[in-house]
Design an enzyme around this catalytic site. Structure first.
Site, PDB file in Angstrom:
ATOM      1  N   GLU A  46     -27.725 -15.514  35.792  1.00 50.16           N
ATOM      2  CA  GLU A  46     -27.997 -14.305  34.467  1.00 50.16           C
ATOM      3  C   GLU A  46     -26.890 -14.748  33.313  1.00 50.16           C
ATOM      4  O   GLU A  46     -26.240 -13.983  33.063  1.00 50.16           O
ATOM      5  CB  GLU A  46     -27.500 -13.111  34.975  1.00 50.16           C
ATOM      6  CG  GLU A  46     -28.300 -12.765  36.204  1.00 50.16           C
ATOM      7  CD  GLU A  46     -27.707 -11.379  37.254  1.00 50.16           C
ATOM      8  OE1 GLU A  46     -26.625 -11.014  36.775  1.00 50.16           O
ATOM      9  OE2 GLU A  46     -28.355 -10.888  37.902  1.00 50.16           O
ATOM     10  N   ARG A  60     -16.445  -6.637  18.484  1.00 48.19           N
ATOM     11  CA  ARG A  60     -15.604  -7.405  19.511  1.00 48.19           C
ATOM     12  C   ARG A  60     -14.052  -7.549  19.021  1.00 48.19           C
ATOM     13  O   ARG A  60     -13.195  -7.382  20.061  1.00 48.19           O
ATOM     14  CB  ARG A  60     -16.211  -8.768  19.734  1.00 48.19           C
ATOM     15  CG  ARG A  60     -17.728  -8.620  20.088  1.00 48.19           C
ATOM     16  CD  ARG A  60     -18.104 -10.099  20.716  1.00 48.19           C
ATOM     17  NE  ARG A  60     -17.531 -10.549  21.829  1.00 48.19           N
ATOM     18  CZ  ARG A  60     -16.619 -11.461  21.873  1.00 48.19           C
ATOM     19  NH1 ARG A  60     -16.186 -12.089  20.616  1.00 48.19           N
ATOM     20  NH2 ARG A  60     -15.903 -11.652  22.915  1.00 48.19           N
ATOM     21  N   CYS A  80     -13.305   3.918   8.260  1.00 44.58           N
ATOM     22  CA  CYS A  80     -11.947   4.331   8.181  1.00 44.58           C
ATOM     23  C   CYS A  80     -11.276   4.492   9.340  1.00 44.58           C
ATOM     24  O   CYS A  80     -11.269   5.431   9.971  1.00 44.58           O
ATOM     25  CB  CYS A  80     -12.282   5.985   7.613  1.00 44.58           C
ATOM     26  SG  CYS A  80     -13.009   5.774   5.880  1.00 44.58           S
ATOM     27  N   TYR A 108     -23.230 -10.264  22.107  1.00 47.64           N
ATOM     28  CA  TYR A 108     -22.561  -8.995  22.016  1.00 47.64           C
ATOM     29  C   TYR A 108     -22.029  -8.474  20.620  1.00 47.64           C
ATOM     30  O   TYR A 108     -21.240  -8.057  20.204  1.00 47.64           O
ATOM     31  CB  TYR A 108     -21.318  -8.952  23.175  1.00 47.64           C
ATOM     32  CG  TYR A 108     -21.877  -9.429  24.446  1.00 47.64           C
ATOM     33  CD1 TYR A 108     -22.409  -8.318  25.171  1.00 47.64           C
ATOM     34  CD2 TYR A 108     -21.490 -10.580  24.976  1.00 47.64           C
ATOM     35  CE1 TYR A 108     -22.821  -8.838  26.465  1.00 47.64           C
ATOM     36  CE2 TYR A 108     -21.717 -10.933  26.140  1.00 47.64           C
ATOM     37  CZ  TYR A 108     -22.463 -10.042  27.021  1.00 47.64           C
ATOM     38  OH  TYR A 108     -22.941 -10.409  28.084  1.00 47.64           O
TER      39      TYR A 108
END
Ligand code: PLP
Length: 419
Positions: free
Chosen positions: A273, A312, A343, A372
């Site tokens: 996977e 990330r 902000c 991601y």
């Protein structure tokens, strides 16, 4: 290896000039290289040649339809973790018999949809889930193909937020209890025990934890065989790391070599996977400098991509290399924080980074953003999500339009008493 490189001091994706692309598509934009995606998939799957292996791309790493369709056309399947991902994978043309379904919280409706689609297997993560899936399958008059996701309790030696195979993580069934749980599962008429699975974490840079996990699964499979439960599918999950900065993860070849003999001896069909390793370095995030500013403490480069586009760095303290798209000018290096318009103090792409002294209007590329990246993006601060572009040689196409603010606000209304 990837296909983002400078030609005459200008950054290209394959044969496409990224400054020209940015002019037409706008920024921020994710750009994927089809040649890189293809190469990564082939190198990975060829590493397991000689084994009966199915590569199920972990859709959560990059769910763009064009990316999934490409993987499927190369023979790949999909590892999904939600009903939404099931719908996406099927829509992209991934055959149902190449889909595996992981995740600790599958709902009734999600189970039904996956059963009706005829997926390869469900990776079951709890005793309750086992009973519920059995019932859902019974109601449909079907048998659910399952493996139990085992938590082998090995330390993946990666960031704590992406470690999944420790006894304290929420994932899977304890390896020592799994034998008894298989025996329980064998009593359920609407489950078909197909395999065993694990996924110990992400961005692994060593093979030892994978080999340890395989050892533990091997012992379990042998013990189950003695007890008359013969499993045919061995799902070792994903997790192979990539180079963001100076990591030296094992190559797919080294990863495969570390597992192959034992897998062959177990005489099972192998399922893998991989997510990040296929797409991470096949994508970048293009962004434009809005402003630069100096405070007594720091030099800031404010760009039009933010933590809602690429979370990330904020979420995992991740390092992404950031380069100017045009390296033409003889620019000095500066030490800067590269930040977005959101902000939040946590809104940054890089901190205390040495980077070319880019100016207002310049383009930058955030490298290794294919995994991601877009999939974890949000609309925080009511920022519509970025466009996604696929490059193939000197051609390119927008494969997801930039979101509009109308789309972001869709479905909102006032309660009747406020109208
Ligand atoms: C996230 C995930 C993957 C993919 O992990 P990568 O590190 O991107 O390879 C594979 N399997 C499962 C169950 C996952 O949750």
């Amino acid at each position: 290896m990837h296909h983002f490189a400078y030609h005459n001091s200008k950054l290209y994706a394959e044969d496409v000039d990224l400054s020209q692309l940015a002019q037409q598509v706008g920024t921020p934009a994710y750009v994927y290289s089809q040649a890189t995606l293809t190469r990564h998939f082939k190198v990975f799957s060829q590493a397991f040649q000689g084994l009966d292996a199915l590569v199920c791309f972990a859709v959560k790493a990059n769910s763009n339809r064009a990316v999934m369709a490409l993987m499927a056309s190369l023979g790949g399947g999909a590892d999904i973790v939600s009903g939404g991902e099931l719908t996406r994978a099927l829509a992209a043309g991934v055959p149902a018999e190449r889909i595996v379904y992981s995740g600790v919280g599958k709902s009734l409706a999600e189970m039904q949809a996956a059963l009706e689609a005829g997926i390869l297997m469900f990776n079951i993560e709890s005793v309750q889930e086992m009973a519920v899936l059995n019932q859902v399958a019974a109601d449909l008059g079907l048998k659910a193909p399952v493996s139990l996701r085992v938590n082998p309790d090995v330390d993946a030696q990666t960031h704590p937020k992406i470690t999944t195979g420790l006894a304290t993580n929420k994932f899977g069934l304890d390896v020592d209890l799994a034998f008894a749980q298989y025996q329980e599962a064998a009593k359920l008429d609407h489950l078909e025990l197909k395999g065993v699975s694990c996924h110990i974490g992400s961005q692994l840079t060593q093979v030892a934890p994978f080999a340890d996990a395989l050892d533990r699964l091997g012992l379990l499979v042998a013990k189950l065989r003695e007890a008359g439960i013969d499993l045919s599918l061995l799902d070792l999950g994903g997790g192979l790391g990539i180079t963001y900065r100076d990591e030296e993860p094992p190559s797919p070849e080294e990863y495969a070599v570390a597992l192959k003999d034992q897998v062959a001896a177990m005489n099972m069909r192998l399922v893998l996977e991989p997510g990040r390793v296929l797409v991470g370095n096949a994508g970048i995030l293009l962004s434009r400098v809005l402003y630069t500013k100096d405070t007594p403490a720091k030099h800031f480069i404010v760009v039009d991509a933010a933590m809602n586009d690429l979370v990330r760095p904020s979420f995992y303290d991740s390092f992404h290399n950031i380069v100017p798209v045009d390296e033409n000018q003889e620019r000095p290096k500066v030490l800067a924080d590269i930040v977005g318009p959101i902000c939040e103090t946590g809104d940054y792409l890089a901190r205390d980074r040495e980077i070319a002294d880019v100016q207002r209007g310049d383009l930058i590329a955030v490298m290794s953003a294919g995994a991601y990246g877009f999939t974890m993006s949000s609309t925080y601060n009511s920022r519509p999500r970025a466009a996604e572009v696929m490059v193939n040689g000197d051609s390119w196409a927008v494969v997801r339009e930039r979101e509009t603010i109308e789309e972001v606000m869709r479905g909102e209304s006032l309660p009747p008493w406020m109208e």
